[in-house]
Design a protein around this motif. Structure first.
Motif, PDB file in Angstrom:
ATOM      1  N   ALA A  52      30.368  48.156  28.726  1.00 43.62           N
ATOM      2  CA  ALA A  52      31.683  48.175  28.695  1.00 43.62           C
ATOM      3  C   ALA A  52      32.542  47.317  29.486  1.00 43.62           C
ATOM      4  O   ALA A  52      33.245  46.650  29.359  1.00 43.62           O
ATOM      5  N   SER A  53      31.817  47.280  30.625  1.00 41.97           N
ATOM      6  CA  SER A  53      32.471  46.558  31.840  1.00 41.97           C
ATOM      7  C   SER A  53      32.284  45.273  31.914  1.00 41.97           C
ATOM      8  O   SER A  53      32.914  44.552  32.763  1.00 41.97           O
ATOM      9  N   LEU A 134      39.011  45.284  43.112  1.00 41.91           N
ATOM     10  CA  LEU A 134      38.860  46.129  41.939  1.00 41.91           C
ATOM     11  C   LEU A 134      38.708  44.943  40.396  1.00 41.91           C
ATOM     12  O   LEU A 134      39.718  44.082  40.341  1.00 41.91           O
ATOM     13  N   LYS A 135      37.817  44.894  39.795  1.00 42.80           N
ATOM     14  CA  LYS A 135      37.604  44.072  38.721  1.00 42.80           C
ATOM     15  C   LYS A 135      37.858  44.782  37.304  1.00 42.80           C
ATOM     16  O   LYS A 135      38.428  44.273  36.467  1.00 42.80           O
ATOM     17  N   SER A 136      37.278  46.187  37.172  1.00 41.82           N
ATOM     18  CA  SER A 136      37.570  46.667  36.085  1.00 41.82           C
ATOM     19  C   SER A 136      37.454  48.391  36.413  1.00 41.82           C
ATOM     20  O   SER A 136      36.966  48.782  37.211  1.00 41.82           O
ATOM     21  N   ALA A 155      36.706  49.988  28.755  1.00 48.63           N
ATOM     22  CA  ALA A 155      36.793  49.394  30.203  1.00 48.63           C
ATOM     23  C   ALA A 155      38.207  48.499  30.227  1.00 48.63           C
ATOM     24  O   ALA A 155      38.514  47.835  29.100  1.00 48.63           O
ATOM     25  N   LEU A 156      39.044  48.701  31.327  1.00 49.66           N
ATOM     26  CA  LEU A 156      40.208  47.917  31.259  1.00 49.66           C
ATOM     27  C   LEU A 156      40.163  46.880  32.333  1.00 49.66           C
ATOM     28  O   LEU A 156      39.427  47.129  33.625  1.00 49.66           O
ATOM     29  N   GLU A 157      40.912  46.116  32.422  1.00 45.61           N
ATOM     30  CA  GLU A 157      41.153  45.070  33.713  1.00 45.61           C
ATOM     31  C   GLU A 157      41.838  45.778  34.850  1.00 45.61           C
ATOM     32  O   GLU A 157      42.369  46.880  34.485  1.00 45.61           O
ATOM     33  N   ALA A 158      41.808  45.465  36.040  1.00 40.58           N
ATOM     34  CA  ALA A 158      42.640  45.953  37.119  1.00 40.58           C
ATOM     35  C   ALA A 158      44.326  46.122  36.748  1.00 40.58           C
ATOM     36  O   ALA A 158      44.973  46.966  37.359  1.00 40.58           O
ATOM     37  N   THR A 162      44.620  45.492  30.010  1.00 38.72           N
ATOM     38  CA  THR A 162      43.957  44.636  29.019  1.00 38.72           C
ATOM     39  C   THR A 162      42.549  45.137  28.938  1.00 38.72           C
ATOM     40  O   THR A 162      41.800  45.577  29.808  1.00 38.72           O
ATOM     41  N   VAL A 163      42.083  45.299  27.815  1.00 40.90           N
ATOM     42  CA  VAL A 163      40.637  45.630  27.562  1.00 40.90           C
ATOM     43  C   VAL A 163      39.675  44.851  28.075  1.00 40.90           C
ATOM     44  O   VAL A 163      39.712  43.404  27.577  1.00 40.90           O
TER      45      VAL A 163
END
Length: 257
Positions: A52-53, A134-136, A155-158, A162-163
């Motif tokens: 997911a990440s 932080l990346k995700s 997983a979302l962006e920082a 955004t997915v």
């Protein structure tokens, strides 16, 4: 006169004895393999988080243990979004807590859009960092589809909007229909989609009529109820009754962001 070795009683005795021996063998094997089964299940969950990440790509083998070293695991309070101290992360069981009175929140009909009935007051979440930044953010999500509860990670962006990716690891939906939630081709449509709007409200939608906006994903063909279940669980877990408070804290610079 000696009793016949083929008597009914002896036949029953032999059958019962064999059943007992088989039961003992099966039970012994189950106990002996329990630790391995638990380890494999934990590794599968970790692999799903990595997929997911984006730390791991679909089809790649990869060293799950080594890659997971880049993931920070937190236990958070769902109401405040704050980190909970003093909890053993390895032993934390969110599903069990969701069924435990006092440790769960029973949802009202209006709140329960994901059809989960109750949720744990605490949750395990994951932060992926790159060079200290932080990346995700990886969040566990679950909700009811057509025949089963679907369990996965988004997983979302920082930016918390955004997915980055999506991965389901457990379900009992119909193969070829709702079961397509694990199809890599469908999963590949999620990265880059907008999950929350500028007011940080969940807006992700599954569309039957084609994707027209960046918050839309193609619905699963022939699986209306499963598609609706996916959409509803995203609305719940990314909203104010789910991980909304935690995501707000992320945007506010908490949790080491």
């Amino acid at each position: 006169m000696s009793a016949s070795n083929d008597s009914f009683g002896k036949t029953i005795g032999v059958a019962v004895g064999l059943c007992l021996l088989c039961s003992l063998a099966v039970s012994g094997a189950a106990v002996a393999l329990k630790k391995d089964q638990q380890a494999n299940k934990a590794a599968d969950v970790q692999r799903s988080i990595l997929l997911a990440s984006g730390l791991l790509k679909e089809g790649e083998a990869g060293d799950v243990t080594a890659l997971f070293a880049n993931v920070e695991t937190l236990i958070i309070d769902m109401e405040s979004g704050e980190k909970v101290e003093g909890v053993d992360v390895a032993k934390f069981n969110q599903r069990k807590l969701a069924k435990t009175p006092g440790a769960n929140k029973v949802l009202t009909k209006d709140e329960d859009i994901a059809k989960i009935k109750r949720r744990s007051k605490q949750a395990k979440v994951y932060l992926v960092r790159e060079n200290g930044k932080l990346k995700s953010i990886v969040l566990p999500v679950h909700g009811y589809g057509l025949f089963s509860t679907l369990y996965g990670f988004i997983a979302l962006e920082a930016d918390t909007k955004t997915v980055v990716g999506l991965k389901y690891y457990e379900h009992k939906e119909t193969p070829g229909l709702g079961g397509e939630i694990v199809n890599p081709q469908w999963i590949a449509k999620w990265p880059g989609r907008t999950a929350l709007n500028d007011q940080y409200e969940p807006i992700i939608k599954l569309s039957k009529t084609g994707v027209k906006n960046d918050n839309e994903i193609d619905a699963l063909s022939g699986a209306t109820m499963t598609s609706r279940g996916v959409e509803n669980m995203m609305a719940y877990w990314l909203g104010k009754d789910g991980f909304g408070p935690f995501l707000k804290n992320i945007r506010g610079g908490k949790h080491g962001v």
